[in-house]
Design an enzyme around this catalytic site. Sequence first.
Site, PDB file in Angstrom:
ATOM      1  N   TYR A  33      32.083  85.892  42.847  1.00  0.00           N
ATOM      2  CA  TYR A  33      32.269  84.367  42.503  1.00  0.00           C
ATOM      3  C   TYR A  33      33.410  84.142  41.215  1.00  0.00           C
ATOM      4  O   TYR A  33      34.101  84.906  40.630  1.00  0.00           O
ATOM      5  CB  TYR A  33      31.112  84.032  41.650  1.00  0.00           C
ATOM      6  CG  TYR A  33      30.579  84.541  40.468  1.00  0.00           C
ATOM      7  CD1 TYR A  33      30.178  85.863  39.928  1.00  0.00           C
ATOM      8  CD2 TYR A  33      30.674  83.309  39.659  1.00  0.00           C
ATOM      9  CE1 TYR A  33      29.725  85.904  38.802  1.00  0.00           C
ATOM     10  CE2 TYR A  33      29.447  84.159  38.524  1.00  0.00           C
ATOM     11  CZ  TYR A  33      29.919  84.745  37.966  1.00  0.00           C
ATOM     12  OH  TYR A  33      29.698  85.918  36.685  1.00  0.00           O
ATOM     13  N   ARG A  52      42.245  86.283  40.169  1.00  0.00           N
ATOM     14  CA  ARG A  52      41.190  86.958  39.899  1.00  0.00           C
ATOM     15  C   ARG A  52      40.218  87.163  40.894  1.00  0.00           C
ATOM     16  O   ARG A  52      39.369  88.444  41.485  1.00  0.00           O
ATOM     17  CB  ARG A  52      40.262  86.852  38.059  1.00  0.00           C
ATOM     18  CG  ARG A  52      39.769  87.690  38.138  1.00  0.00           C
ATOM     19  CD  ARG A  52      38.433  87.461  36.657  1.00  0.00           C
ATOM     20  NE  ARG A  52      38.247  86.071  36.832  1.00  0.00           N
ATOM     21  CZ  ARG A  52      37.626  85.910  36.366  1.00  0.00           C
ATOM     22  NH1 ARG A  52      38.147  86.258  34.477  1.00  0.00           N
ATOM     23  NH2 ARG A  52      36.694  84.795  35.736  1.00  0.00           N
ATOM     24  N   ARG A 100      20.897  92.866  58.617  1.00  0.00           N
ATOM     25  CA  ARG A 100      20.520  93.578  57.230  1.00  0.00           C
ATOM     26  C   ARG A 100      21.085  94.973  57.805  1.00  0.00           C
ATOM     27  O   ARG A 100      20.111  95.693  58.376  1.00  0.00           O
ATOM     28  CB  ARG A 100      18.864  93.561  56.641  1.00  0.00           C
ATOM     29  CG  ARG A 100      19.243  94.262  55.859  1.00  0.00           C
ATOM     30  CD  ARG A 100      17.468  93.590  54.797  1.00  0.00           C
ATOM     31  NE  ARG A 100      18.424  94.781  52.821  1.00  0.00           N
ATOM     32  CZ  ARG A 100      17.491  95.646  52.653  1.00  0.00           C
ATOM     33  NH1 ARG A 100      17.458  96.783  54.036  1.00  0.00           N
ATOM     34  NH2 ARG A 100      17.648  96.020  52.105  1.00  0.00           N
ATOM     35  N   HIS A 102      22.718  98.541  55.165  1.00  0.00           N
ATOM     36  CA  HIS A 102      23.610  98.672  54.208  1.00  0.00           C
ATOM     37  C   HIS A 102      25.004  99.020  54.614  1.00  0.00           C
ATOM     38  O   HIS A 102      26.296  97.520  53.676  1.00  0.00           O
ATOM     39  CB  HIS A 102      23.705  99.323  53.582  1.00  0.00           C
ATOM     40  CG  HIS A 102      21.958  99.558  52.344  1.00  0.00           C
ATOM     41  ND1 HIS A 102      20.894  99.378  53.545  1.00  0.00           N
ATOM     42  CD2 HIS A 102      21.717  99.354  51.006  1.00  0.00           C
ATOM     43  CE1 HIS A 102      20.030  99.652  52.375  1.00  0.00           C
ATOM     44  NE2 HIS A 102      20.212  99.395  51.046  1.00  0.00           N
ATOM     45  N   LYS A 147      34.049  90.866  39.751  1.00  0.00           N
ATOM     46  CA  LYS A 147      33.370  89.572  38.991  1.00  0.00           C
ATOM     47  C   LYS A 147      31.937  89.674  40.437  1.00  0.00           C
ATOM     48  O   LYS A 147      31.975  88.242  41.105  1.00  0.00           O
ATOM     49  CB  LYS A 147      34.372  87.867  38.697  1.00  0.00           C
ATOM     50  CG  LYS A 147      33.646  87.136  38.413  1.00  0.00           C
ATOM     51  CD  LYS A 147      34.529  86.094  37.711  1.00  0.00           C
ATOM     52  CE  LYS A 147      33.358  85.172  36.851  1.00  0.00           C
ATOM     53  NZ  LYS A 147      32.855  85.308  35.755  1.00  0.00           N
ATOM     54  N   GLU A 180      30.820  93.075  26.474  1.00  0.00           N
ATOM     55  CA  GLU A 180      30.698  92.428  26.198  1.00  0.00           C
ATOM     56  C   GLU A 180      30.036  91.487  26.176  1.00  0.00           C
ATOM     57  O   GLU A 180      28.447  92.012  26.364  1.00  0.00           O
ATOM     58  CB  GLU A 180      31.689  91.693  27.549  1.00  0.00           C
ATOM     59  CG  GLU A 180      31.030  92.660  28.828  1.00  0.00           C
ATOM     60  CD  GLU A 180      31.915  91.874  30.224  1.00  0.00           C
ATOM     61  OE1 GLU A 180      32.653  90.477  30.273  1.00  0.00           O
ATOM     62  OE2 GLU A 180      31.826  92.434  31.275  1.00  0.00           O
ATOM     63  N   LEU A 205      34.897  92.511  31.835  1.00  0.00           N
ATOM     64  CA  LEU A 205      35.316  91.703  33.234  1.00  0.00           C
ATOM     65  C   LEU A 205      36.746  91.083  32.369  1.00  0.00           C
ATOM     66  O   LEU A 205      36.759  90.395  30.779  1.00  0.00           O
ATOM     67  CB  LEU A 205      34.131  90.586  33.419  1.00  0.00           C
ATOM     68  CG  LEU A 205      34.871  88.988  34.571  1.00  0.00           C
ATOM     69  CD1 LEU A 205      35.588  89.901  35.505  1.00  0.00           C
ATOM     70  CD2 LEU A 205      34.241  87.848  34.282  1.00  0.00           C
TER      71      LEU A 205
HETATM   72  N1  PDD Z   1      31.237  84.114  32.771  1.00  0.00           N
HETATM   73  N2  PDD Z   1      32.435  88.572  31.076  1.00  0.00           N
HETATM   74  C1  PDD Z   1      31.530  88.202  32.024  1.00  0.00           C
HETATM   75  C2  PDD Z   1      30.184  89.250  32.151  1.00  0.00           C
HETATM   76  C3  PDD Z   1      31.326  86.508  33.023  1.00  0.00           C
HETATM   77  O1  PDD Z   1      30.132  86.357  33.129  1.00  0.00           O
HETATM   78  C4  PDD Z   1      31.935  86.172  32.201  1.00  0.00           C
HETATM   79  C5  PDD Z   1      32.298  84.311  32.828  1.00  0.00           C
HETATM   80  C6  PDD Z   1      33.269  86.586  30.446  1.00  0.00           C
HETATM   81  C7  PDD Z   1      34.211  85.037  30.050  1.00  0.00           C
HETATM   82  O2  PDD Z   1      34.922  85.457  31.623  1.00  0.00           O
HETATM   83  P1  PDD Z   1      35.718  83.858  31.752  1.00  0.00           P
HETATM   84  O3  PDD Z   1      36.624  83.568  30.382  1.00  0.00           O
HETATM   85  O4  PDD Z   1      36.701  84.163  33.443  1.00  0.00           O
HETATM   86  O5  PDD Z   1      34.872  82.499  31.791  1.00  0.00           O
HETATM   87  C8  PDD Z   1      32.930  87.667  30.528  1.00  0.00           C
HETATM   88  C9  PDD Z   1      30.908  82.940  33.478  1.00  0.00           C
HETATM   89  C10 PDD Z   1      31.259  81.712  32.607  1.00  0.00           C
HETATM   90  C11 PDD Z   1      29.722  82.697  34.206  1.00  0.00           C
HETATM   91  O6  PDD Z   1      29.135  83.701  35.070  1.00  0.00           O
HETATM   92  O7  PDD Z   1      29.059  81.764  34.566  1.00  0.00           O
END
Ligand code: PDD
Length: 311
Positions: A33, A52, A100, A102, A147, A180, A205
């Site tokens: 996403y 990304r 379904r 895997h 992501k 993070e 991320l």
């Molecule tokens: N989250 N780290 C993680 C684990 C994240 O899920 C996100 C973003 C970030 C920051 O990335 P960015 O600056 O590209 O938004 C760092 C989004 C906003 C979410 O899951 O809603």
Amino acid sequence: MPRYAYVNGRYLPHAQAAVHIEDRGYQFADGVYEVVPVFKGALVDEGPHLDRLERSLRELRIDMPVARATLKLISRELMRRNDLTQGMLYLQVTRGVAPRDHKFPAQATPALVMTTRQTKPHSEALLNQGVKVIAVPDIRWERCDIKSISLLPNVLAKQQATEAGAYEAWQIDGEGYVTEGSSTNAWIVSAEGKVVTRDASHAILSGITRLSLLKLIREAGFEVEERAFTLEEAKTAREAFLTSSSSFVLPIVAIDETPVGNGHPGILSGKLRARYLDYMADLGADLGAGTGAGADLEGGTGAGAGIEGAA
Ligand code: PDD
């Protein structure tokens, strides 16, 4: 006004938008996403977000559901239908629908969903107060650079933070370093006055807000250290803040109830937030936008206002 969602080629009223029960995203979290901020009617850093997205898909060997140019057209049409001026665009791509099993299906068409959400900016009260974070063990997999929609550890961490009265949970790796937040990147202003954020690797991320802010800080002539920092270093830092597409730049005033700095939002964190808001407004300038926030990274005085020791 009805709100629309985009699902596999159709714009549907949001409440009726649905995907198949054998979508692999639903069954296996087999998808990725993006969250793209929308500020003053414009998409912020759309290019890097789509880069990304393409990278995440490539890593999981899922095809782009439509051409990049088409994705852009759909985004704009959805924003237009939903009259979106401030908030976010959510895009999700899964490997598609299949019985379904895997292993990858022999044939599956990637599924694309897009939604938008109008949000209000953070309140002045929250910004003046700053937010708290708690530390939790990082129990995620070893490809946090993708992501992926597989977010259970992040969900559990955020819930734990919420129950502790905190805004975010900072995840700590096996060696005591902060990776993070559950949905944000982590930053400190070190005791030496340097801005520090963890280097991009499979452990985090690579946030788009993080990338843009790094650029803005460097453009202002300051030095940034992209390196891991421990929870202990964070607790004794001058300042701490977090970044994301929905929080932008948000000052942190306590980690696990330990006050950061003097327990108030840091001066530099505030300046970086203002600078980032200006940056977003400039991107939408062709729509006649402008915050007038007047951020001036170099104009601060007082403890921690500048980045001491920086080039
Ligand atoms: N989250 N780290 C993680 C684990 C994240 O899920 C996100 C973003 C970030 C920051 O990335 P960015 O600056 O590209 O938004 C760092 C989004 C906003 C979410 O899951 O809603």
